[in-house]
Motif scaffolding. Sequence first.
Motif, PDB file in Angstrom:
ATOM      1  N   GLU A  53       0.809  -1.210   0.000  1.00  0.00           N
ATOM      2  CA  GLU A  53       0.000   0.000   0.000  1.00  0.00           C
ATOM      3  C   GLU A  53       0.847   1.267   0.000  1.00  0.00           C
ATOM      4  N   THR A  54       2.149   1.161  -0.215  1.00  0.00           N
ATOM      5  CA  THR A  54       2.990   2.345  -0.312  1.00  0.00           C
ATOM      6  C   THR A  54       2.573   3.153  -1.521  1.00  0.00           C
ATOM      7  N   PRO A  55       2.226   4.433  -1.348  1.00  0.00           N
ATOM      8  CA  PRO A  55       1.749   5.222  -2.486  1.00  0.00           C
ATOM      9  C   PRO A  55       2.823   5.308  -3.562  1.00  0.00           C
ATOM     10  N   THR A  56       2.360   5.353  -4.797  1.00  0.00           N
ATOM     11  CA  THR A  56       3.282   5.548  -5.910  1.00  0.00           C
ATOM     12  C   THR A  56       3.618   7.017  -6.029  1.00  0.00           C
ATOM     13  N   SER A  57       4.573   7.292  -6.930  1.00  0.00           N
ATOM     14  CA  SER A  57       4.983   8.674  -7.132  1.00  0.00           C
ATOM     15  C   SER A  57       3.862   9.517  -7.697  1.00  0.00           C
ATOM     16  N   LYS A  58       2.843   8.836  -8.237  1.00  0.00           N
ATOM     17  CA  LYS A  58       1.709   9.575  -8.770  1.00  0.00           C
ATOM     18  C   LYS A  58       0.745  10.014  -7.675  1.00  0.00           C
ATOM     19  N   ASP A  59       0.937   9.485  -6.468  1.00  0.00           N
ATOM     20  CA  ASP A  59       0.023   9.809  -5.365  1.00  0.00           C
ATOM     21  C   ASP A  59       0.838  10.125  -4.120  1.00  0.00           C
ATOM     22  N   PRO A  60       1.621  11.226  -4.118  1.00  0.00           N
ATOM     23  CA  PRO A  60       2.529  11.516  -2.995  1.00  0.00           C
ATOM     24  C   PRO A  60       1.768  11.945  -1.746  1.00  0.00           C
ATOM     25  N   ILE A  61       2.408  11.724  -0.581  1.00  0.00           N
ATOM     26  CA  ILE A  61       1.850  12.212   0.683  1.00  0.00           C
ATOM     27  C   ILE A  61       2.052  13.714   0.753  1.00  0.00           C
ATOM     28  N   LYS A  62       1.003  14.415   1.103  1.00  0.00           N
ATOM     29  CA  LYS A  62       1.085  15.862   1.230  1.00  0.00           C
ATOM     30  C   LYS A  62       1.583  16.206   2.629  1.00  0.00           C
ATOM     31  N   GLU A  63       2.844  16.657   2.711  1.00  0.00           N
ATOM     32  CA  GLU A  63       3.437  16.956   4.008  1.00  0.00           C
ATOM     33  C   GLU A  63       3.137  18.390   4.422  1.00  0.00           C
ATOM     34  N   VAL A  64       2.864  18.566   5.703  1.00  0.00           N
ATOM     35  CA  VAL A  64       2.672  19.898   6.246  1.00  0.00           C
ATOM     36  C   VAL A  64       4.042  20.519   6.457  1.00  0.00           C
ATOM     37  N   PRO A  65       4.316  21.677   5.844  1.00  0.00           N
ATOM     38  CA  PRO A  65       5.650  22.261   5.981  1.00  0.00           C
ATOM     39  C   PRO A  65       5.975  22.573   7.434  1.00  0.00           C
ATOM     40  N   ALA A  66       7.226  22.277   7.805  1.00  0.00           N
ATOM     41  CA  ALA A  66       7.659  22.562   9.179  1.00  0.00           C
ATOM     42  C   ALA A  66       7.800  24.061   9.381  1.00  0.00           C
ATOM     43  N   GLU A  67       7.608  24.503  10.599  1.00  0.00           N
ATOM     44  CA  GLU A  67       7.791  25.907  10.930  1.00  0.00           C
ATOM     45  C   GLU A  67       9.235  26.304  10.649  1.00  0.00           C
ATOM     46  N   GLU A  68       9.403  27.394   9.916  1.00  0.00           N
ATOM     47  CA  GLU A  68      10.750  27.842   9.567  1.00  0.00           C
ATOM     48  C   GLU A  68      11.489  28.266  10.831  1.00  0.00           C
ATOM     49  N   THR A  69      12.697  27.759  10.978  1.00  0.00           N
ATOM     50  CA  THR A  69      13.500  28.121  12.138  1.00  0.00           C
ATOM     51  C   THR A  69      14.422  29.273  11.775  1.00  0.00           C
ATOM     52  N   VAL A  70      14.645  30.135  12.739  1.00  0.00           N
ATOM     53  CA  VAL A  70      15.502  31.293  12.547  1.00  0.00           C
ATOM     54  C   VAL A  70      16.599  31.230  13.606  1.00  0.00           C
ATOM     55  N   THR A  71      17.829  31.284  13.167  1.00  0.00           N
ATOM     56  CA  THR A  71      18.937  31.313  14.127  1.00  0.00           C
ATOM     57  C   THR A  71      18.903  32.647  14.860  1.00  0.00           C
ATOM     58  N   TRP A  72      18.759  32.577  16.188  1.00  0.00           N
ATOM     59  CA  TRP A  72      18.614  33.796  16.983  1.00  0.00           C
ATOM     60  C   TRP A  72      18.917  33.498  18.427  1.00  0.00           C
ATOM     61  N   PRO A  73      19.609  34.383  19.140  1.00  0.00           N
ATOM     62  CA  PRO A  73      20.153  35.661  18.685  1.00  0.00           C
ATOM     63  C   PRO A  73      21.424  35.490  17.873  1.00  0.00           C
ATOM     64  N   LEU A  74      21.780  36.566  17.155  1.00  0.00           N
ATOM     65  CA  LEU A  74      23.016  36.611  16.389  1.00  0.00           C
ATOM     66  C   LEU A  74      24.092  37.321  17.208  1.00  0.00           C
ATOM     67  N   GLY A  75      25.256  37.521  16.621  1.00  0.00           N
ATOM     68  CA  GLY A  75      26.322  38.242  17.301  1.00  0.00           C
ATOM     69  C   GLY A  75      26.159  39.744  17.149  1.00  0.00           C
ATOM     70  N   THR A  76      27.167  40.469  17.609  1.00  0.00           N
ATOM     71  CA  THR A  76      27.145  41.935  17.521  1.00  0.00           C
ATOM     72  C   THR A  76      28.455  42.442  16.926  1.00  0.00           C
ATOM     73  N   PRO A  77      28.728  42.113  15.659  1.00  0.00           N
ATOM     74  CA  PRO A  77      29.946  42.659  15.050  1.00  0.00           C
ATOM     75  C   PRO A  77      29.893  44.178  15.006  1.00  0.00           C
ATOM     76  N   LYS A  78      31.041  44.808  15.036  1.00  0.00           N
ATOM     77  CA  LYS A  78      31.113  46.270  15.056  1.00  0.00           C
ATOM     78  C   LYS A  78      30.532  46.832  13.766  1.00  0.00           C
ATOM     79  N   LEU A  79      29.651  47.800  13.890  1.00  0.00           N
ATOM     80  CA  LEU A  79      29.009  48.420  12.737  1.00  0.00           C
ATOM     81  C   LEU A  79      29.689  49.741  12.403  1.00  0.00           C
TER      82      LEU A  79
END
Length: 413
Positions: free
Chosen positions: A23-49
């Motif tokens: 019962e593994t779906p074929t490529s013609k019938d893919p599983i619709k995945e819910v996109p994962a929440e985008e991760t953001v690297t935070w906090p960042l550093g404080t290079p001299k501006l």
Amino acid sequence: MKLYKLLSIQLVCLFLFSCSKDETPTSKDPIKEVPAEETVTWPLGTPKLKVEGKYLKDPCGNIVKLHGVAMTPSPWFNGGAVGEWRWNNYDVAGCLSYNKAIMDKLSDAKQGWYLNYVRLHIDPYWTNNQGVSGIQENDISQFNIDRFKDAIDKVILPLIAHAKTRGMYIILRPPGVCPEQIGVGDAYHDFLKVIWDYISKHPSLKNVDHVMFELANEPIRIKLPDGTYGANTQAHFDQLKLFFQPIVDMIRANGANNILWIPGSGWQSQYKGYAVNPISGTNIGYAVHIYPGYWGKDNNDPAVFRANWNENIKPVADIAPIAITEIDWGPDKYPVWGKGGVTGTSGGWGFGANFKAITDESGNVSWNVLSPENLIDRGSLTGGVAYDNDPQACANPVNKWFKDYAKTMKLCN
């Protein structure tokens, strides 16, 4: 009858065959995945501006726009204004504990906050003589230089050091606010020179990577050579240059190359004359305040707001970076300074969305809201998004916008 049986057998076989299939779906019938929440690297550093043209840039050449909050380490601004005094009686430990925890919360991606700078006020609570009541913020008569130095060491430096661990830059503001009238060579001018001479020589503030200086808070009117006071003509801007340029020159003579943010007149709403006669030197930007009712008009109207921006702010935004060090908005029922301003929609009625559109278009505007209470409910360390998460008040959209900004922010490693 035979036809019926034959069809029945075929149907049974078809059923059995289908049940026995993988019962593994074929490529013609893919599983619709819910996109994962985008991760953001935070906090960042404080290079001299540094300032290059009209932009803040890091050492790798990335254009940097900062987004944060103003913080005032005094009992009134740490809960007292909302009836929840978090500490009192010159309790340094209590002060540091609360303000460090606010920095932690507002730079914590897990709690949904993505701030990377603090406008830090050296409040007169720490720098005036103790035991004196009824002193307004614009009254420097009770300023005590020894208490000021003590406050720098015991309150301000620990908060600045902690901010760096949270990837937060600092724009440092002097004690109190400008008197309603200032003038070249007056007592307040001398006061600012004392403040910035000490700060720009301090080894823990001078040329520190993540520390910048905002030279005054909310000048209103300045004195002309004929003895009259006013604002917003070229003659008045010429006097503002004569007021702030010696402070800039003194800071540089002391060997401090920290980025300097220069205020305008009219409670930091007027700047056009600086475009004609700018402050000279390197690492110079302009510190602006904007509220829904500024310039005597309703900035919920997008055409009115843009016209006000184009007249008063854009002339310097075209030549230097801008830091909007005070702003908030919300419907009248909320305890905001910018009452009556709503978020609205870009191009339609509303202050907040049009503010974002204009500053994004400018491409060189950093900004912070007025206080932690503009973001988290009552400034509480356990508070959710302020103002009931109402999308028409500043906390809700800022919570979303600052995350969006963080997703695209690039800084040197």
